[in-house]
Scaffold this motif. Structure first.
Motif, PDB file in Angstrom:
ATOM      1  N   SER A   4       0.854  -1.174   0.000  1.00  0.00           N
ATOM      2  CA  SER A   4       0.000   0.000   0.000  1.00  0.00           C
ATOM      3  C   SER A   4       0.895   1.230   0.000  1.00  0.00           C
ATOM      4  CB  SER A   4      -0.862  -0.011   1.257  1.00  0.00           C
ATOM      5  OG  SER A   4      -1.020   1.280   1.748  1.00  0.00           O
ATOM      6  N   LEU A   5       0.726   2.053  -1.008  1.00  0.00           N
ATOM      7  CA  LEU A   5       1.536   3.264  -1.043  1.00  0.00           C
ATOM      8  C   LEU A   5       0.626   4.476  -0.898  1.00  0.00           C
ATOM      9  CD1 LEU A   5       4.140   2.341  -3.773  1.00  0.00           C
ATOM     10  CD2 LEU A   5       4.500   2.462  -1.336  1.00  0.00           C
ATOM     11  N   GLN A   6      -0.512   4.262  -0.223  1.00  0.00           N
ATOM     12  CA  GLN A   6      -1.465   5.341  -0.045  1.00  0.00           C
ATOM     13  C   GLN A   6      -0.977   6.280   1.053  1.00  0.00           C
ATOM     14  OE1 GLN A   6      -5.433   4.006   0.504  1.00  0.00           O
ATOM     15  NE2 GLN A   6      -6.275   6.060   0.490  1.00  0.00           N
ATOM     16  N   THR A   7      -0.744   7.531   0.668  1.00  0.00           N
ATOM     17  CA  THR A   7      -0.218   8.487   1.637  1.00  0.00           C
ATOM     18  C   THR A   7      -1.360   9.286   2.270  1.00  0.00           C
ATOM     19  OG1 THR A   7       0.095  10.139  -0.087  1.00  0.00           O
ATOM     20  CG2 THR A   7       1.977   8.706   0.410  1.00  0.00           C
ATOM     21  N   ASN A   8      -1.058   9.819   3.442  1.00  0.00           N
ATOM     22  CA  ASN A   8      -2.038  10.616   4.168  1.00  0.00           C
ATOM     23  C   ASN A   8      -1.653  12.089   4.016  1.00  0.00           C
ATOM     24  OD1 ASN A   8      -3.201  12.093   6.431  1.00  0.00           O
ATOM     25  ND2 ASN A   8      -3.762  10.104   7.265  1.00  0.00           N
ATOM     26  N   LEU A  33       5.650   2.535   4.146  1.00  0.00           N
ATOM     27  CA  LEU A  33       4.608   2.354   3.130  1.00  0.00           C
ATOM     28  C   LEU A  33       4.930   1.180   2.216  1.00  0.00           C
ATOM     29  CD1 LEU A  33       3.868   6.076   2.216  1.00  0.00           C
ATOM     30  CD2 LEU A  33       2.331   4.493   3.378  1.00  0.00           C
ATOM     31  N   VAL A  38      -0.582   1.039   6.594  1.00  0.00           N
ATOM     32  CA  VAL A  38      -1.515   2.130   6.323  1.00  0.00           C
ATOM     33  C   VAL A  38      -1.025   3.363   7.081  1.00  0.00           C
ATOM     34  CG1 VAL A  38      -3.897   2.936   6.623  1.00  0.00           C
ATOM     35  CG2 VAL A  38      -3.445   0.544   5.989  1.00  0.00           C
ATOM     36  N   GLU A  39      -0.933   4.468   6.356  1.00  0.00           N
ATOM     37  CA  GLU A  39      -0.410   5.690   6.957  1.00  0.00           C
ATOM     38  C   GLU A  39      -1.523   6.475   7.649  1.00  0.00           C
ATOM     39  OE1 GLU A  39       2.993   8.381   5.412  1.00  0.00           O
ATOM     40  OE2 GLU A  39       1.168   9.104   4.431  1.00  0.00           O
ATOM     41  N   TYR A  48       1.927   4.290  11.531  1.00  0.00           N
ATOM     42  CA  TYR A  48       1.653   3.272  10.517  1.00  0.00           C
ATOM     43  C   TYR A  48       1.000   2.070  11.171  1.00  0.00           C
ATOM     44  CZ  TYR A  48       4.256   6.511   7.847  1.00  0.00           C
ATOM     45  OH  TYR A  48       4.624   7.681   7.239  1.00  0.00           O
TER      46      TYR A  48
END
Length: 198
Positions: A4-8, A33, A38-39, A48
């Motif tokens: 998962s490379l979903q950034t916040n 990540l 999950v960030e 994380y």
């Protein structure tokens, strides 16, 4: 573990505003990540998680930046890198860095450590709770409680950990005047139900 490379966006903003450890934090973030975590942004820090459980948090200090493992005490620590952040810390452990090169050199090791931390989380293992010694209420705080029932109620409504943190902060001062000053400075936070570092 899914990638998962979903950034916040809150972490983007946090890193953008950093005056120190910006590069180091960005690289530690990338590593976390890359491990599929999950960030999130908790306690004003990049945090994380895996399956909604906290795994690691990133934090900058005056002389170092660190990745902190919530259940580091349960990890094997094959490379002997984990440090207990404070004498009253129970399960948390950290790995400290002073520059981006140190992090880059340990990239693979850090990923292995994060994967181990995730599997500990997934296994449901919990650290043995250590009964912390009681800290006496300093007389300066007892005196403030007599003046303000509201303060006393708010203090005892805090979590035991937050109460303990405040008590350590107050009793850490040698002089009564300093203890009173610390209590007065912390009173607004206590009344808001916040911990010392919230």
């Amino acid at each position: 573990m899914k990638k998962s490379l979903q950034t916040n966006p809150k972490v983007d903003e946090y890193i953008k505003k950093l005056k120190t450890w910006r590069e180091e934090t960005a690289l530690l973030r990338e590593i976390a990540l890359d491990c599929g975590l999950v960030e999130d942004f908790k306690w004003y820090k990049p945090c994380y998680t895996a399956n909604d459980a906290n795994v690691v948090v990133l934090q900058g200090f005056k002389n170092e930046c660190a990745i902190l493992f919530f259940k580091g005490a349960l990890m094997k620590d094959a490379e002997k890198l984990l440090i207990k952040p404070g004498e009253n810390t129970q399960a948390g452990r950290k790995i400290s860095f002073r520059n981006v090169q140190e992090i880059a050199k340990l990239k693979k090791v850090l990923k292995d450590y994060i994967k181990e931390a995730v599997s500990i989380e997934e296994s449901g293992i919990k650290p043995e709770p250590v009964k912390a010694p009681q800290i006496e209420i300093p007389e300066e705080l007892a005196s403030q409680f007599k003046k303000s029932k509201k303060l006393e109620t708010a203090f005892y409504a805090l979590t035991p950990g937050r109460q303990r943190h405040y008590l350590m902060h107050f009793t850490g001062a040698k002089q009564s005047q300093t203890r009173t000053s610390r209590i007065e400075k912390c009173t607004p936070l206590i009344l808001q139900g916040k911990g010392l570092n919230d």
